[in-house]
Design a protein around this motif. Sequence first.
Motif, PDB file in Angstrom:
ATOM      1  N   LEU A 184       0.816  -1.211   0.000  1.00 31.40           N
ATOM      2  CA  LEU A 184       0.000   0.000   0.000  1.00 31.40           C
ATOM      3  C   LEU A 184       0.855   1.269   0.000  1.00 31.40           C
ATOM      4  O   LEU A 184       0.399   2.320  -0.452  1.00 31.40           O
ATOM      5  CB  LEU A 184      -0.958   0.008   1.198  1.00 31.40           C
ATOM      6  N   GLN A 185       2.081   1.159   0.503  1.00 30.56           N
ATOM      7  CA  GLN A 185       2.966   2.325   0.448  1.00 30.56           C
ATOM      8  C   GLN A 185       3.307   2.675  -1.003  1.00 30.56           C
ATOM      9  O   GLN A 185       3.427   3.852  -1.352  1.00 30.56           O
ATOM     10  CB  GLN A 185       4.244   2.057   1.245  1.00 30.56           C
ATOM     11  N   GLN A 186       3.476   1.658  -1.830  1.00 34.11           N
ATOM     12  CA  GLN A 186       3.708   1.919  -3.262  1.00 34.11           C
ATOM     13  C   GLN A 186       2.422   2.435  -3.903  1.00 34.11           C
ATOM     14  O   GLN A 186       2.460   3.333  -4.762  1.00 34.11           O
ATOM     15  CB  GLN A 186       4.195   0.644  -3.975  1.00 34.11           C
ATOM     16  N   GLY A 190      -1.657   5.943  -6.688  1.00 36.48           N
ATOM     17  CA  GLY A 190      -0.237   6.199  -6.873  1.00 36.48           C
ATOM     18  C   GLY A 190       0.042   7.500  -7.606  1.00 36.48           C
ATOM     19  O   GLY A 190       1.072   8.140  -7.386  1.00 36.48           O
ATOM     20  N   GLU A 191      -0.876   7.898  -8.482  1.00 36.84           N
ATOM     21  CA  GLU A 191      -0.721   9.160  -9.215  1.00 36.84           C
ATOM     22  C   GLU A 191      -1.037  10.357  -8.329  1.00 36.84           C
ATOM     23  O   GLU A 191      -0.472  11.440  -8.505  1.00 36.84           O
ATOM     24  CB  GLU A 191      -1.632   9.160 -10.449  1.00 36.84           C
ATOM     25  N   GLU A 192      -1.933  10.153  -7.363  1.00 39.31           N
ATOM     26  CA  GLU A 192      -2.345  11.243  -6.470  1.00 39.31           C
ATOM     27  C   GLU A 192      -1.481  11.319  -5.213  1.00 39.31           C
ATOM     28  O   GLU A 192      -1.557  12.283  -4.458  1.00 39.31           O
ATOM     29  CB  GLU A 192      -3.818  11.061  -6.059  1.00 39.31           C
ATOM     30  N   LYS A 193      -0.702  10.258  -4.950  1.00 38.01           N
ATOM     31  CA  LYS A 193       0.131  10.129  -3.748  1.00 38.01           C
ATOM     32  C   LYS A 193      -0.702  10.181  -2.469  1.00 38.01           C
ATOM     33  O   LYS A 193      -0.329  10.768  -1.462  1.00 38.01           O
ATOM     34  CB  LYS A 193       1.239  11.187  -3.746  1.00 38.01           C
ATOM     35  N   MET A 194      -1.834   9.548  -2.547  1.00 38.78           N
ATOM     36  CA  MET A 194      -2.708   9.320  -1.382  1.00 38.78           C
ATOM     37  C   MET A 194      -3.545   8.105  -1.707  1.00 38.78           C
ATOM     38  O   MET A 194      -3.679   7.740  -2.876  1.00 38.78           O
ATOM     39  CB  MET A 194      -3.589  10.533  -1.095  1.00 38.78           C
ATOM     40  N   SER A 206       8.026   4.872  -4.759  1.00 43.99           N
ATOM     41  CA  SER A 206       8.484   4.194  -5.965  1.00 43.99           C
ATOM     42  C   SER A 206       8.695   2.707  -5.693  1.00 43.99           C
ATOM     43  O   SER A 206       8.994   2.304  -4.560  1.00 43.99           O
ATOM     44  CB  SER A 206       9.782   4.814  -6.472  1.00 43.99           C
ATOM     45  N   LEU A 207       8.550   1.900  -6.742  1.00 45.10           N
ATOM     46  CA  LEU A 207       8.787   0.469  -6.609  1.00 45.10           C
ATOM     47  C   LEU A 207      10.231   0.204  -6.194  1.00 45.10           C
ATOM     48  O   LEU A 207      10.504  -0.700  -5.398  1.00 45.10           O
ATOM     49  CB  LEU A 207       8.476  -0.253  -7.921  1.00 45.10           C
ATOM     50  N   GLN A 208      11.144   0.997  -6.726  1.00 46.60           N
ATOM     51  CA  GLN A 208      12.559   0.836  -6.397  1.00 46.60           C
ATOM     52  C   GLN A 208      12.796   1.076  -4.905  1.00 46.60           C
ATOM     53  O   GLN A 208      13.501   0.303  -4.242  1.00 46.60           O
ATOM     54  CB  GLN A 208      13.407   1.810  -7.228  1.00 46.60           C
TER      55      GLN A 208
END
Length: 205
Positions: free
Chosen positions: A50-52, A140-144, A57-59
């Motif tokens: 869920l953090q990703q 992931g695009e909204e960072k929430m 980032s996946l990295q």
Amino acid sequence: MDKQKINTVVFDLGGVLVDWNPEYLYRSIFPSEEERRWFLSTVCTQDWNLQQDAGRSLQEGTAVLLQKFPDHETAIRAFYGRWTEMLSGPIQGTLEILRHLKSNTDKKLYALTNWSAETFPVALEMYDFLHWFDGRVVSGEEKMRKPDKAIYQVLINRYNITPNSSVYIDDMLYNVVAARELGFHGIHFQSPQQLKAELIALDVL
């Protein structure tokens, strides 16, 4: 609620329209169910993933686990390196509901999903039906991410949605509860048959 006024249907994606499950991949890595369950509950956990979904980032997410669990490098790297093996295709019954709504009703259709900004474009290439929506919000695009009410508010504001004339569908109850608290009619998805029955009861289908 006046059932006749429902004019919008909002779908979660993973677990509702897309059959995504890390078990599909990790069965080939850990034949032992006990070892597999340990790995997915201790190393590549839902909270970590869920953090990703929330924009990490996946990295970076992978690096965090490699530092903590260096002995499991191959299995950790597989989570995103072999990510498509976690997808077994659309959930057909739900897809038929979406197709019917798209073809035979004037309902507005939206997607609100917890999904990494890096893996979601892969799914868009794989599944045509992800392009059927009138709009979508990807965590992931909204960072929430859900169940943070701020991401529901992004959906509401971006597409001028009126929650009390909208249905929200999700397989995670806590996400449904958050939507209900904002005024949506929430449906906790458990099966396509149950979803269809609830939408019929609301005169949506």
